[in-house]
Design a protein around this motif. Sequence first.
Motif, PDB file in Angstrom:
ATOM      1  N   CYS A 645       0.831  -1.215   0.000  1.00  0.00           N
ATOM      2  CA  CYS A 645       0.000   0.000   0.000  1.00  0.00           C
ATOM      3  C   CYS A 645       0.856   1.251   0.000  1.00  0.00           C
ATOM      4  CB  CYS A 645      -0.937  -0.007   1.200  1.00  0.00           C
ATOM      5  SG  CYS A 645      -2.189  -1.299   1.167  1.00  0.00           S
ATOM      6  N   ARG A 646       1.922   1.231   0.810  1.00  0.00           N
ATOM      7  CA  ARG A 646       2.824   2.379   0.874  1.00  0.00           C
ATOM      8  C   ARG A 646       3.524   2.597  -0.460  1.00  0.00           C
ATOM      9  NH1 ARG A 646       4.328   6.682   4.410  1.00  0.00           N
ATOM     10  NH2 ARG A 646       6.484   7.229   3.939  1.00  0.00           N
ATOM     11  N   GLN A 647       3.960   1.493  -1.090  1.00  0.00           N
ATOM     12  CA  GLN A 647       4.651   1.579  -2.359  1.00  0.00           C
ATOM     13  C   GLN A 647       3.728   2.081  -3.460  1.00  0.00           C
ATOM     14  OE1 GLN A 647       7.770   1.096  -3.363  1.00  0.00           O
ATOM     15  NE2 GLN A 647       7.311   1.325  -5.542  1.00  0.00           N
ATOM     16  N   ALA A 648       2.479   1.584  -3.457  1.00  0.00           N
ATOM     17  CA  ALA A 648       1.562   1.910  -4.549  1.00  0.00           C
ATOM     18  C   ALA A 648       0.909   3.270  -4.398  1.00  0.00           C
ATOM     19  CB  ALA A 648       0.482   0.827  -4.661  1.00  0.00           C
ATOM     20  N   LEU A 649       0.578   3.650  -3.138  1.00  0.00           N
ATOM     21  CA  LEU A 649      -0.243   4.840  -2.936  1.00  0.00           C
ATOM     22  C   LEU A 649       0.431   5.912  -2.074  1.00  0.00           C
ATOM     23  CD1 LEU A 649      -3.682   3.105  -2.315  1.00  0.00           C
ATOM     24  CD2 LEU A 649      -2.753   3.962  -4.473  1.00  0.00           C
ATOM     25  N   GLY A 650       1.541   5.561  -1.421  1.00  0.00           N
ATOM     26  CA  GLY A 650       2.229   6.553  -0.594  1.00  0.00           C
ATOM     27  C   GLY A 650       1.468   6.858   0.685  1.00  0.00           C
ATOM     28  N   GLU A 651       1.711   8.032   1.245  1.00  0.00           N
ATOM     29  CA  GLU A 651       1.023   8.422   2.479  1.00  0.00           C
ATOM     30  C   GLU A 651      -0.465   8.593   2.207  1.00  0.00           C
ATOM     31  OE1 GLU A 651       2.925  11.917   3.936  1.00  0.00           O
ATOM     32  OE2 GLU A 651       4.688  10.823   4.662  1.00  0.00           O
ATOM     33  N   PRO A 652      -1.309   8.364   3.229  1.00  0.00           N
ATOM     34  CA  PRO A 652      -0.988   8.127   4.637  1.00  0.00           C
ATOM     35  C   PRO A 652      -0.737   6.676   4.997  1.00  0.00           C
ATOM     36  CG  PRO A 652      -3.338   8.331   4.410  1.00  0.00           C
ATOM     37  CD  PRO A 652      -2.777   8.542   3.037  1.00  0.00           C
ATOM     38  N   ARG A 692      -1.681  -3.143  13.171  1.00  0.00           N
ATOM     39  CA  ARG A 692      -2.896  -2.432  12.766  1.00  0.00           C
ATOM     40  C   ARG A 692      -3.016  -1.070  13.444  1.00  0.00           C
ATOM     41  NH1 ARG A 692      -6.305  -5.117   9.590  1.00  0.00           N
ATOM     42  NH2 ARG A 692      -5.988  -7.363   9.334  1.00  0.00           N
ATOM     43  N   ARG A 693      -2.272  -0.854  14.539  1.00  0.00           N
ATOM     44  CA  ARG A 693      -2.294   0.463  15.193  1.00  0.00           C
ATOM     45  C   ARG A 693      -1.638   1.536  14.335  1.00  0.00           C
ATOM     46  NH1 ARG A 693      -0.144  -2.517  19.958  1.00  0.00           N
ATOM     47  NH2 ARG A 693      -1.959  -3.233  21.157  1.00  0.00           N
ATOM     48  N   LEU A 694      -0.863   1.101  13.352  1.00  0.00           N
ATOM     49  CA  LEU A 694      -0.204   2.070  12.468  1.00  0.00           C
ATOM     50  C   LEU A 694      -1.164   2.675  11.452  1.00  0.00           C
ATOM     51  CD1 LEU A 694       3.116   0.141  11.742  1.00  0.00           C
ATOM     52  CD2 LEU A 694       2.911   2.268  13.030  1.00  0.00           C
ATOM     53  N   TRP A 697      -7.263   6.030  11.108  1.00  0.00           N
ATOM     54  CA  TRP A 697      -8.646   5.553  11.101  1.00  0.00           C
ATOM     55  C   TRP A 697      -9.310   5.740   9.740  1.00  0.00           C
ATOM     56  CZ3 TRP A 697     -12.509   8.935   9.807  1.00  0.00           C
ATOM     57  CH2 TRP A 697     -12.213  10.310   9.868  1.00  0.00           C
ATOM     58  N   GLN A 698      -8.915   6.791   9.004  1.00  0.00           N
ATOM     59  CA  GLN A 698      -9.599   7.070   7.749  1.00  0.00           C
ATOM     60  C   GLN A 698      -9.276   6.082   6.632  1.00  0.00           C
ATOM     61  OE1 GLN A 698      -7.391   9.006   9.261  1.00  0.00           O
ATOM     62  NE2 GLN A 698      -6.181  10.302   7.865  1.00  0.00           N
ATOM     63  N   ILE A 699      -8.202   5.296   6.806  1.00  0.00           N
ATOM     64  CA  ILE A 699      -7.877   4.325   5.762  1.00  0.00           C
ATOM     65  C   ILE A 699      -7.906   2.887   6.273  1.00  0.00           C
ATOM     66  CG2 ILE A 699      -6.452   5.949   4.448  1.00  0.00           C
ATOM     67  CD1 ILE A 699      -3.999   4.527   5.648  1.00  0.00           C
ATOM     68  N   GLY A 701     -10.267   0.962   7.073  1.00  0.00           N
ATOM     69  CA  GLY A 701     -11.271   0.108   6.438  1.00  0.00           C
ATOM     70  C   GLY A 701     -11.027  -0.151   4.962  1.00  0.00           C
ATOM     71  N   ARG A 702     -10.014   0.463   4.384  1.00  0.00           N
ATOM     72  CA  ARG A 702      -9.771   0.323   2.952  1.00  0.00           C
ATOM     73  C   ARG A 702      -8.688  -0.709   2.638  1.00  0.00           C
ATOM     74  NH1 ARG A 702      -7.876   5.580   0.683  1.00  0.00           N
ATOM     75  NH2 ARG A 702      -7.914   4.331  -1.228  1.00  0.00           N
ATOM     76  N   LEU A 703      -8.112  -1.309   3.668  1.00  0.00           N
ATOM     77  CA  LEU A 703      -7.002  -2.230   3.418  1.00  0.00           C
ATOM     78  C   LEU A 703      -7.423  -3.375   2.512  1.00  0.00           C
ATOM     79  CD1 LEU A 703      -4.118  -3.180   3.931  1.00  0.00           C
ATOM     80  CD2 LEU A 703      -4.939  -4.323   6.015  1.00  0.00           C
ATOM     81  N   GLU A 704      -8.596  -3.931   2.727  1.00  0.00           N
ATOM     82  CA  GLU A 704      -9.031  -5.074   1.918  1.00  0.00           C
ATOM     83  C   GLU A 704      -9.298  -4.663   0.482  1.00  0.00           C
ATOM     84  OE1 GLU A 704      -9.503  -8.926   1.053  1.00  0.00           O
ATOM     85  OE2 GLU A 704      -8.782  -8.076   2.934  1.00  0.00           O
ATOM     86  N   GLN A 705      -9.689  -3.424   0.296  1.00  0.00           N
ATOM     87  CA  GLN A 705      -9.901  -2.941  -1.067  1.00  0.00           C
ATOM     88  C   GLN A 705      -8.577  -2.734  -1.800  1.00  0.00           C
ATOM     89  OE1 GLN A 705     -12.377   0.538   0.224  1.00  0.00           O
ATOM     90  NE2 GLN A 705     -13.608  -0.074  -1.542  1.00  0.00           N
ATOM     91  N   VAL A 706      -7.627  -2.134  -1.098  1.00  0.00           N
ATOM     92  CA  VAL A 706      -6.358  -1.773  -1.736  1.00  0.00           C
ATOM     93  C   VAL A 706      -5.453  -2.992  -1.887  1.00  0.00           C
ATOM     94  CG1 VAL A 706      -4.261  -0.360  -1.503  1.00  0.00           C
ATOM     95  CG2 VAL A 706      -6.506   0.582  -0.897  1.00  0.00           C
TER      96      VAL A 706
END
Length: 802
Positions: A645-652, A692-694, A697-699, A701-706
């Motif tokens: 996710c970090r590699q593909a989309l960067g922050e946050p 998961r604490r990293l 909150w705004q992203i 719920g999107r982990l499974e999508q990304v």
Amino acid sequence: MLPDEPDLPIRRVLPQVRAALDGHGSALLVAPPGTGKTTLVPLDLAGHGRVLVAEPRRLATRAAARRMAALVGERVGERVGYAVRGERRTGPLTRVEVVTTGLLVRRMQHDPALDGVDTVILDECHERHLDSDLALAFCVDVRANLRPDLRLLATSATADTARLGALLGPTVTADDALHPVEVIWAPPPKVDPPHGLRVDPRLLDHVAATTRRAFRERDGDILVFLPGAGEINRVAERLRDLPVHPLLGRQDAAEQDAVLRSSAARRVVLATAVAESSLTVPGVRVVVDAGLARVPRTDYARGLGALVTVPVSKAAAEQRAGRAGREAPGTVYRCWSQAAQDRLPARPEPEIAAADLTGFALDLAMWGAPGGQGLALPDPPPAGPMTVATETLRALGAVDDAGRVTERGRRIAGVGTHPRLARALLDGAAVVGADRAAEVVALLDQESLSDDLVAGWRRVRGDSSFQQGVRRLRADLGSVRASRGPRLTDDLAAGLVVGLAYPERLARARGAGATAYLMSGGTAAELAPGSALAGAEWLAVASADRPPGRASARVRAAVIIDEATAREAGAALLTTEEEVAWSGGDVVARRVERLGAVPLVERPLSTPSPALVAAALLDGLRREGLGLLRWGRGAVALRERLAFCRQALGEPWPDVSDAALLDNAATWLGPDLAAARRRADLARIDVTGALRRLLPWQIAGRLEQVAPERVEGPGERRLRVDYSDPEAPVVALKVQEAFGWRDTPTVAGGRVPVLLHLLSPAGRPVAVTRDLASFWRTGYPQVRAELRGRYPRHAWPADPTG
């Protein structure tokens, strides 16, 4: 008072000097050695009123007074007198008084207005000693605020006077009075450069040989310049058959006077820099110059100060050579080459740039100008060393938090020696007795010390010049009753006084019988090979330096003590702390009593602070790495998905590299560390939950999508995605399992196609592609042809997308 003789060049500029002082009140006189500035100028200005002349050295002070008294046909103490620490020869008729610059500074601390003094002459200001800079600044301040009528004249033997001229106004220059001096270059064979106080014995051999050569080749007395007393003694041993006479600043006054008197017999005078200026050694026609000078250097980071030996400057070399031409044409033998001469520094470094500034800072505080604020110093004190000096004074109780002098500071300043030594004298006398305290402090005030300080003390106890210094200190100390001094041996008495002067140098051995020590200031130290002090558990180090390129300091002089004496001398450094640290691969909790950096007593701590334990565990993770945690399959998979996710989309999306996880360990492991107590507890942490604490909150719920764990394949099959390479997520499947799949699946919201690893029925790779549609058109026909024969029982349709 000006006599008719001698007729020296300074006479021609005396009217200009008087005019400059009459018109401006202060002036600078530039006059080379031998022009008469030290003797004729004060006698001339005495016609205007009482003159106070300040010389940088005791020897020059007494010599100048004797010379002026002789010129007016009187004894010292009549119209011309002098004062040095512990000795004053003046009377009611005295019009010219010669003092050391240090004594002038102390006199002005008690009487800033210098009542009864009409003119102050600061001689040899070019030498830029700390006392000279202070005396100049104080006099300028007094003229501006208390005594505008006080006349001030500074003299310099060199023309490099821009700074002084800017402070004083008009500059008067006198002609050179020197007779011609022939220069003979006499470089030695290969010798090592000086290091600390060490001078290569081969150079001393060469200086002695050159002196013998000069004795054969030239007439008249020979003046030999050497860096210090040790070198003078060693060269004197090599010249035992010649009429050798030492000349040093700390020498007995009678011995100095004898050298400065004319002699019918030919002499070889071995001198330090005291003979460079301000005085004449009569009869000298030849100078032999070793080319070395001894200057103070301070290692502020480690609290180590020492004298070091450096090449002489060009200006100093010229002054030394000039000693041969004061009375007649002469010769100088320089023990270096003409090429080396070109590499010499132009002038000596001002003492303020490299010396220990503790005493300097105390004088400024006494004057009411902490740090030198508002004073016309020729150079401002360097900020770092000045801060160290002020902190030292604060630790001694000599100044308060605002830098103002305290009553204890005034008492320390009244002793007339370095503040550290003054503190040791004042506090040590009450324990070891005033006499022994004064003797040890007098010993510490010497240039060179013995490895075994107590042995050196016993050797010099009967020396008259040493006892003269002891008497001065004893007089400064006054009446002090020892509380328990007689019960201490000389070793412990000396060690206590040394420790009071240098508490940060109290040292404990690192191992039984070792020669390596740790000083309370945190600096490692080593004894010299063969030291008589080897094997002692505790030392009070009087002198140490750190050679370039070495981590440890070298002990040059010390006293063997016991722990009780170390505790008493370093009482202000004693601390007891609870320490929880990562040590030996696990958390160690203990209560430690320390003397500065030196541990004394350690005891286990049964209930350490959870916060300190957590900090120790974090330190362990940073030292040994994330392998201290147990990384299950789920934790590894989650970290790989986050890295994608970090590699593909960067922050946050969070950075989950090793460095980032270690830097932020307190954030994502914090709650788990609060419950941990030891290394084993780290392996019990739920790393998956902690990671998961990293996620903000705004992203979250999107982990499974990304970065879904699985993607849908043909026939509603769900295929696992391998994110071990964050730049190329992989789905591995058999070719037959891809039948019916027209396009490559994607992740990261359709932004990144997965890399398909297509396998044979036996699970062997047959193709890798990110473009499935293209593979069916161009790559599959060849794969089909190869696999149909190898795997005939499997279906191999011509159109796999149907």
